[in-house]
Design a protein around this motif. Structure first.
Motif, PDB file in Angstrom:
ATOM      1  N   GLU A   1     -25.361  -4.732 -63.441  1.00 38.86           N
ATOM      2  CA  GLU A   1     -24.100  -5.443 -63.980  1.00 38.86           C
ATOM      3  C   GLU A   1     -23.628  -6.778 -63.103  1.00 38.86           C
ATOM      4  O   GLU A   1     -22.784  -7.122 -62.946  1.00 38.86           O
ATOM      5  N   ALA A   2     -24.978  -7.274 -62.725  1.00 35.50           N
ATOM      6  CA  ALA A   2     -24.702  -8.415 -61.954  1.00 35.50           C
ATOM      7  C   ALA A   2     -24.736  -9.769 -62.793  1.00 35.50           C
ATOM      8  O   ALA A   2     -25.442  -9.978 -63.591  1.00 35.50           O
ATOM      9  N   LYS A   3     -23.447 -10.584 -62.454  1.00 36.50           N
ATOM     10  CA  LYS A   3     -23.369 -11.606 -63.222  1.00 36.50           C
ATOM     11  C   LYS A   3     -23.832 -12.787 -62.536  1.00 36.50           C
ATOM     12  O   LYS A   3     -24.106 -14.013 -63.257  1.00 36.50           O
ATOM     13  N   ALA A   4     -24.157 -12.774 -61.078  1.00 35.35           N
ATOM     14  CA  ALA A   4     -24.727 -13.907 -60.457  1.00 35.35           C
ATOM     15  C   ALA A   4     -25.377 -13.120 -59.313  1.00 35.35           C
ATOM     16  O   ALA A   4     -25.161 -11.979 -58.815  1.00 35.35           O
ATOM     17  N   PRO A   5     -26.533 -13.803 -58.794  1.00 36.00           N
ATOM     18  CA  PRO A   5     -27.333 -13.170 -57.803  1.00 36.00           C
ATOM     19  C   PRO A   5     -26.423 -13.137 -56.362  1.00 36.00           C
ATOM     20  O   PRO A   5     -25.921 -14.177 -56.286  1.00 36.00           O
ATOM     21  N   GLU A   6     -26.622 -12.270 -55.596  1.00 33.10           N
ATOM     22  CA  GLU A   6     -26.060 -12.516 -54.111  1.00 33.10           C
ATOM     23  C   GLU A   6     -27.358 -13.096 -53.265  1.00 33.10           C
ATOM     24  O   GLU A   6     -28.432 -12.981 -53.897  1.00 33.10           O
ATOM     25  N   PRO A   7     -27.132 -13.544 -52.048  1.00 26.37           N
ATOM     26  CA  PRO A   7     -28.065 -14.376 -51.312  1.00 26.37           C
ATOM     27  C   PRO A   7     -29.466 -13.229 -51.200  1.00 26.37           C
ATOM     28  O   PRO A   7     -29.285 -12.286 -50.917  1.00 26.37           O
ATOM     29  N   GLY A   8     -30.553 -13.905 -51.583  1.00 33.98           N
ATOM     30  CA  GLY A   8     -31.870 -12.929 -51.343  1.00 33.98           C
ATOM     31  C   GLY A   8     -31.986 -12.252 -52.480  1.00 33.98           C
ATOM     32  O   GLY A   8     -33.238 -11.255 -52.362  1.00 33.98           O
ATOM     33  N   GLU A   9     -31.304 -12.002 -53.459  1.00 32.33           N
ATOM     34  CA  GLU A   9     -31.571 -11.098 -54.779  1.00 32.33           C
ATOM     35  C   GLU A   9     -32.469 -11.851 -55.718  1.00 32.33           C
ATOM     36  O   GLU A   9     -32.300 -13.155 -55.907  1.00 32.33           O
ATOM     37  N   PHE A  10     -33.369 -11.259 -56.434  1.00 33.37           N
ATOM     38  CA  PHE A  10     -33.977 -11.744 -57.473  1.00 33.37           C
ATOM     39  C   PHE A  10     -33.104 -11.209 -58.787  1.00 33.37           C
ATOM     40  O   PHE A  10     -32.929  -9.999 -58.979  1.00 33.37           O
ATOM     41  N   LEU A  11     -32.797 -12.213 -59.557  1.00 28.99           N
ATOM     42  CA  LEU A  11     -31.749 -11.668 -60.905  1.00 28.99           C
ATOM     43  C   LEU A  11     -32.756 -11.606 -62.135  1.00 28.99           C
ATOM     44  O   LEU A  11     -33.323 -12.773 -62.462  1.00 28.99           O
TER      45      LEU A  11
END
Ligand code: TXA
Ligand code: MG
Length: 311
Positions: A235-245
């Motif tokens: 349910e990610a609407k935007a990446p957090e730092p270091g994430e691949f979305l």
């Protein structure tokens, strides 16, 4: 386990004939279906079926789906109720597996059914799979062709990434079109029961117990499954730092399951996206929200298992 050479066969007449011969000889062949690649063995050869469990590292309590060329062959091994018969007469060949009482004394190997008195069986829709089943002429036990617990393969490369050196051959028929496993419907009780959401979306007319909170699930439906190496945030609407979305629709991401928000396209792309994240060495994965309707239910089921705490 000794390492063996895994041959890559093209899914043409020669390749299919060779694959059928490997099955007759008691070997293991991965082959494309419309859903994902399966790891096939002669379902009546106990040694061959045991080899499938060994190659995948699959728990022995988890029975296999027996793939058959047609309804007549399914009825040789399983007892179909009128309700089961009505559904498959209408919809097979399809990404639809039914669970029915197993017929006694048919020669199906015990390890394949994991000692259950029920049988999971389906007629796949894929031409390559159907041609292989016809060339072999018997039932083929085939789980998805991935190491147990990992992401199912939608290409021959995915199969080799997980099982190279552990199986005799992979029949390469390109990317599988549906990209997500078959739907499993049980016909053991009064009402049909949805045991696993999948690529086949049951019509509203079918009174299938939809509520997976109360319906029993397939024994292989462990909480952590279809898991990439990375940790997964849903349910990610935007990446957090270091994430691949991995995006969907309006959430674009590093890659997208479907920029236009199409669920069929997203199901077809799902496992390839998870495999790609693994191949890129991603350690933190985030995935955009997917609407929980139609095929989206199966996609969300797989995503929840990919995100579940690992055992
Ligand atoms: O699309 C698919 O279904 C693919 C392709 C290769 O056909 N196969 C597949 O197999 O997904 P597998 O083994 O990965 O998943 C089969 C599921 C497991 O969760 C297993 O527990 C369940 O089917 N199953 C097999 N026999 C069963 C039975 N008698 N009763 C209930 N569930 C059963
Ligand atoms: Mg599987």
């Amino acid at each position: 386990m000794d390492k063996i050479e895994t041959n890559r066969l093209l899914a043409n007449a020669d390749g299919i004939a060779t694959a059928a011969q490997i099955l007759r000889d008691g070997g293991l062949v991965a082959f494309p279906t419309e859903t994902v690649y399966g790891l096939g063995a002669d379902a009546c050869n106990g040694r061959a079926v045991a080899g499938v469990f060994a190659a995948k590292g699959r728990p022995a309590f988890n029975p296999l789906i027996v793939h058959v060329a047609d309804l007549e062959m399914a009825q040789r091994f399983g007892v179909l109720s009128n309700a089961a018969l009505a559904l498959v007469e209408k919809d097979w060949p399809e990404a639809l597996t039914i669970v029915v009482p197993v017929r006694d004394g048919t020669g199906l190997s015990d390890p394949g059914t994991a000692g259950q008195d029920s049988l999971a069986t389906r007629v796949p829709r894929s031409d390559n799979a159907l041609e292989l089943l016809r060339a072999f002429g018997g039932p083929v036990a085939a789980p998805s062709a991935n190491p147990s617990g990992r992401i199912s393969p939608t290409t021959a490369q995915h199969v080799l990434a997980g099982l190279d050196g552990r199986i005799d051959a992979v029949l390469d028929g390109g990317a599988t079109p549906a990209g997500i496993e078959s739907t499993i419907i049980g016909f053991l009780g009064q009402e049909p029961a949805l045991l696993r959401e999948g690529a086949y979306v049951p019509s509203a007319a079918l009174a299938v117990a939809q509520n997976s909170q109360t319906a029993p699930t397939a024994p292989g439906q462990l909480a952590s499954h279809y898991a990439p190496v990375a940790t997964v945030r849903l349910e990610a609407k935007a990446p957090e730092p270091g994430e691949f979305l991995i995006g969907f629709g309006a959430v674009s991401g590093d890659i997208s399951l479907s920029p236009s928000g199409d669920l069929i396209e997203a199901a077809a792309a799902l496992y390839a996206a998870l495999h790609e994240a693994d191949a890129r060495g991603v350690t933190r994965l985030a995935i955009a929200p997917i609407p929980n309707e139609g095929l989206g239910r199966a996609i969300n089921d797989r995503l929840r298992r990919a995100a579940a705490p690992r055992g």
